[in-house]
Design a protein around this motif. Sequence first.
Motif, PDB file in Angstrom:
ATOM      1  N   ARG A  41       0.978  -1.068   0.110  1.00 49.01           N
ATOM      2  CA  ARG A  41      -0.148  -0.007   0.008  1.00 49.01           C
ATOM      3  C   ARG A  41       0.882   1.178  -0.105  1.00 49.01           C
ATOM      4  O   ARG A  41       0.438   2.378  -0.651  1.00 49.01           O
ATOM      5  CB  ARG A  41      -0.890   0.084   1.079  1.00 49.01           C
ATOM      6  N   ILE A  42       1.952   1.320   0.712  1.00 47.46           N
ATOM      7  CA  ILE A  42       2.842   2.295   0.811  1.00 47.46           C
ATOM      8  C   ILE A  42       3.495   2.768  -0.259  1.00 47.46           C
ATOM      9  O   ILE A  42       3.574   3.819  -0.789  1.00 47.46           O
ATOM     10  CB  ILE A  42       3.774   2.180   2.202  1.00 47.46           C
ATOM     11  N   GLU A  43       4.082   1.713  -1.091  1.00 44.59           N
ATOM     12  CA  GLU A  43       4.628   1.838  -2.434  1.00 44.59           C
ATOM     13  C   GLU A  43       3.586   2.561  -3.370  1.00 44.59           C
ATOM     14  O   GLU A  43       3.972   3.346  -4.188  1.00 44.59           O
ATOM     15  CB  GLU A  43       4.938   0.721  -2.884  1.00 44.59           C
ATOM     16  N   LYS A  44       2.333   2.159  -3.378  1.00 44.10           N
ATOM     17  CA  LYS A  44       1.352   2.883  -4.335  1.00 44.10           C
ATOM     18  C   LYS A  44       0.880   4.279  -3.683  1.00 44.10           C
ATOM     19  O   LYS A  44       1.039   5.026  -4.451  1.00 44.10           O
ATOM     20  CB  LYS A  44       0.058   1.789  -4.138  1.00 44.10           C
ATOM     21  N   LEU A  45       0.971   4.318  -2.444  1.00 47.57           N
ATOM     22  CA  LEU A  45       0.527   5.605  -1.854  1.00 47.57           C
ATOM     23  C   LEU A  45       1.725   6.524  -2.179  1.00 47.57           C
ATOM     24  O   LEU A  45       1.489   7.782  -2.792  1.00 47.57           O
ATOM     25  CB  LEU A  45       0.227   5.737  -0.436  1.00 47.57           C
ATOM     26  N   THR A  46       3.112   6.267  -2.175  1.00 43.88           N
ATOM     27  CA  THR A  46       4.176   7.228  -2.360  1.00 43.88           C
ATOM     28  C   THR A  46       4.508   7.034  -4.030  1.00 43.88           C
ATOM     29  O   THR A  46       5.660   7.657  -4.206  1.00 43.88           O
ATOM     30  CB  THR A  46       5.385   6.654  -1.592  1.00 43.88           C
ATOM     31  N   LYS A  47       3.835   6.461  -5.004  1.00 36.74           N
ATOM     32  CA  LYS A  47       3.869   6.364  -6.137  1.00 36.74           C
ATOM     33  C   LYS A  47       5.491   5.966  -6.497  1.00 36.74           C
ATOM     34  O   LYS A  47       6.160   6.643  -7.491  1.00 36.74           O
ATOM     35  CB  LYS A  47       3.918   7.751  -6.822  1.00 36.74           C
ATOM     36  N   GLY A  48       5.710   4.833  -5.636  1.00 31.96           N
ATOM     37  CA  GLY A  48       7.129   4.024  -5.834  1.00 31.96           C
ATOM     38  C   GLY A  48       8.366   4.988  -5.259  1.00 31.96           C
ATOM     39  O   GLY A  48       9.369   4.366  -5.329  1.00 31.96           O
TER      40      GLY A  48
END
Length: 61
Positions: A41-48
């Motif tokens: 989820r964090i990877e997606k939220l931070t746009k990678g």
Amino acid sequence: MLKKTVIKYFGNQLKVAEALELTRGSVSQWGDVIPEKQALRIEKLTKGELKYDPALYTKSA
């Protein structure tokens, strides 16, 4: 994904919790390596900007 990296990115545990719509208590219970579902989820939220590392979640034989 390491908890300390996530906290550094967001600023503190409360901001991490707010970003993921979790309680601060949930975040504080994470170990050094955060739960895999939250890492994704964090990877997606931070746009990678923060990357999910599958090697952290494989079990050694």
